[in-house]
Design a protein around this motif. Structure first.
Motif, PDB file in Angstrom:
ATOM      1  N   GLY A  84       0.799  -1.220   0.000  1.00 33.28           N
ATOM      2  CA  GLY A  84       0.000   0.000   0.000  1.00 33.28           C
ATOM      3  C   GLY A  84       0.829   1.267   0.000  1.00 33.28           C
ATOM      4  O   GLY A  84       0.311   2.349   0.307  1.00 33.28           O
ATOM      5  N   LEU A  85       2.115   1.140  -0.340  1.00 30.97           N
ATOM      6  CA  LEU A  85       2.993   2.308  -0.366  1.00 30.97           C
ATOM      7  C   LEU A  85       2.759   3.128  -1.628  1.00 30.97           C
ATOM      8  O   LEU A  85       2.525   2.575  -2.706  1.00 30.97           O
ATOM      9  CB  LEU A  85       4.460   1.876  -0.336  1.00 30.97           C
ATOM     10  CG  LEU A  85       4.940   1.190   0.930  1.00 30.97           C
ATOM     11  CD1 LEU A  85       6.327   0.611   0.717  1.00 30.97           C
ATOM     12  CD2 LEU A  85       4.950   2.183   2.084  1.00 30.97           C
ATOM     13  N   ALA A 108      11.647   3.521 -10.035  1.00 30.02           N
ATOM     14  CA  ALA A 108      10.586   4.010  -9.163  1.00 30.02           C
ATOM     15  C   ALA A 108      11.196   4.424  -7.825  1.00 30.02           C
ATOM     16  O   ALA A 108      12.255   3.917  -7.433  1.00 30.02           O
ATOM     17  CB  ALA A 108       9.525   2.938  -8.942  1.00 30.02           C
ATOM     18  N   TYR A 109      10.512   5.328  -7.156  1.00 31.91           N
ATOM     19  CA  TYR A 109      10.935   5.853  -5.862  1.00 31.91           C
ATOM     20  C   TYR A 109       9.826   5.598  -4.845  1.00 31.91           C
ATOM     21  O   TYR A 109       8.639   5.673  -5.173  1.00 31.91           O
ATOM     22  CB  TYR A 109      11.160   7.368  -5.942  1.00 31.91           C
ATOM     23  CG  TYR A 109      12.219   7.782  -6.925  1.00 31.91           C
ATOM     24  CD1 TYR A 109      13.497   8.109  -6.490  1.00 31.91           C
ATOM     25  CD2 TYR A 109      11.940   7.864  -8.288  1.00 31.91           C
ATOM     26  CE1 TYR A 109      14.477   8.503  -7.383  1.00 31.91           C
ATOM     27  CE2 TYR A 109      12.915   8.249  -9.190  1.00 31.91           C
ATOM     28  CZ  TYR A 109      14.180   8.562  -8.736  1.00 31.91           C
ATOM     29  OH  TYR A 109      15.145   8.949  -9.627  1.00 31.91           O
ATOM     30  N   PHE A 110      10.209   5.330  -3.605  1.00 37.04           N
ATOM     31  CA  PHE A 110       9.248   5.193  -2.510  1.00 37.04           C
ATOM     32  C   PHE A 110       9.972   5.515  -1.218  1.00 37.04           C
ATOM     33  O   PHE A 110      11.204   5.499  -1.158  1.00 37.04           O
ATOM     34  CB  PHE A 110       8.632   3.783  -2.478  1.00 37.04           C
ATOM     35  CG  PHE A 110       9.634   2.666  -2.425  1.00 37.04           C
ATOM     36  CD1 PHE A 110       9.988   2.083  -1.224  1.00 37.04           C
ATOM     37  CD2 PHE A 110      10.229   2.194  -3.588  1.00 37.04           C
ATOM     38  CE1 PHE A 110      10.919   1.058  -1.168  1.00 37.04           C
ATOM     39  CE2 PHE A 110      11.155   1.167  -3.549  1.00 37.04           C
ATOM     40  CZ  PHE A 110      11.508   0.595  -2.337  1.00 37.04           C
ATOM     41  N   ASP A 111       9.206   5.827  -0.188  1.00 34.70           N
ATOM     42  CA  ASP A 111       9.797   6.226   1.095  1.00 34.70           C
ATOM     43  C   ASP A 111       9.789   5.070   2.086  1.00 34.70           C
ATOM     44  O   ASP A 111       8.876   4.239   2.082  1.00 34.70           O
ATOM     45  CB  ASP A 111       9.019   7.393   1.700  1.00 34.70           C
ATOM     46  CG  ASP A 111       9.224   8.690   0.949  1.00 34.70           C
ATOM     47  OD1 ASP A 111      10.205   8.798   0.186  1.00 34.70           O
ATOM     48  OD2 ASP A 111       8.392   9.601   1.121  1.00 34.70           O
ATOM     49  N   ASP A 112      10.803   5.063   2.944  1.00 35.64           N
ATOM     50  CA  ASP A 112      10.815   4.101   4.049  1.00 35.64           C
ATOM     51  C   ASP A 112      10.128   4.749   5.249  1.00 35.64           C
ATOM     52  O   ASP A 112       9.741   5.923   5.191  1.00 35.64           O
ATOM     53  CB  ASP A 112      12.239   3.602   4.336  1.00 35.64           C
ATOM     54  CG  ASP A 112      13.034   4.484   5.280  1.00 35.64           C
ATOM     55  OD1 ASP A 112      12.684   5.657   5.497  1.00 35.64           O
ATOM     56  OD2 ASP A 112      14.037   3.994   5.805  1.00 35.64           O
ATOM     57  N   PRO A 113       9.939   4.028   6.353  1.00 30.25           N
ATOM     58  CA  PRO A 113       9.226   4.588   7.507  1.00 30.25           C
ATOM     59  C   PRO A 113       9.866   5.820   8.134  1.00 30.25           C
ATOM     60  O   PRO A 113       9.212   6.553   8.876  1.00 30.25           O
ATOM     61  CB  PRO A 113       9.215   3.435   8.511  1.00 30.25           C
ATOM     62  CG  PRO A 113       9.384   2.205   7.693  1.00 30.25           C
ATOM     63  CD  PRO A 113      10.247   2.607   6.539  1.00 30.25           C
ATOM     64  N   ASN A 114      11.145   6.080   7.833  1.00 29.11           N
ATOM     65  CA  ASN A 114      11.843   7.235   8.399  1.00 29.11           C
ATOM     66  C   ASN A 114      11.910   8.413   7.445  1.00 29.11           C
ATOM     67  O   ASN A 114      12.530   9.419   7.747  1.00 29.11           O
ATOM     68  CB  ASN A 114      13.263   6.825   8.797  1.00 29.11           C
ATOM     69  CG  ASN A 114      13.242   5.701   9.792  1.00 29.11           C
ATOM     70  OD1 ASN A 114      12.881   5.892  10.945  1.00 29.11           O
ATOM     71  ND2 ASN A 114      13.589   4.497   9.356  1.00 29.11           N
ATOM     72  N   GLY A 115      11.300   8.275   6.273  1.00 28.97           N
ATOM     73  CA  GLY A 115      11.312   9.339   5.282  1.00 28.97           C
ATOM     74  C   GLY A 115      12.475   9.280   4.323  1.00 28.97           C
ATOM     75  O   GLY A 115      12.638  10.176   3.489  1.00 28.97           O
TER      76      GLY A 115
END
Length: 130
Positions: A84-85, A108-115
């Motif tokens: 669901g990211l 593609a780019y996506f964020d981890d839980p720390n930004g």
């Protein structure tokens, strides 16, 4: 001269959860804790060593890019989507839930839980044509 990146330290609010996030998304394993670090070893031998930071201090987001095969890209992107990211085709997070085809590959780019801004790409920058 022989120079290779061996490891880098990744700031996290929860080093165990953050290391597990990366390992799960990339299809890797979390290594045993080493001192204050929870490492995730990338197949080329580099480790990302997660370390808890002061909860009062902001984490400065960093960028981590992973060169992957076409098959790995499909698997990783599927895990990103199943989680669901939100992901983006660009590093500025403007083109939502799309991939790019830079240099004849895919990215593609996506964020981890720390930004931290994570990137997967199938061709190194400058290796082909857009």
């Amino acid at each position: 001269m022989s120079i290779a990146l061996n490891h880098t330290i990744v700031a996290a609010r929860d080093k165990k959860a953050s290391a597990q996030f990366l390992a799960d998304i990339l299809g890797l394993e979390v290594s045993p804790q080493y001192g204050p670090f929870i490492p995730v070893q990338i197949p080329n031998g580099v480790t990302l060593d997660y370390m808890d930071t002061d909860t009062a201090a902001p984490i400065t987001p960093q960028h981590y890019a992973f060169l992957v095969s076409e098959a790995d890209f499909d698997e990783i992107l599927a895990r990103v989507q199943e989680s669901g990211l939100t992901y983006w085709a660009d590093p500025f997070h403007r083109i939502v839930n799309e991939i790019n085809t830079n240099d004849g590959g895919r990215g593609a780019y996506f964020d981890d839980p720390n930004g931290h801004n994570l990137e997967i790409l199938t061709r190194p920058y400058g290796s082909g044509t857009d």
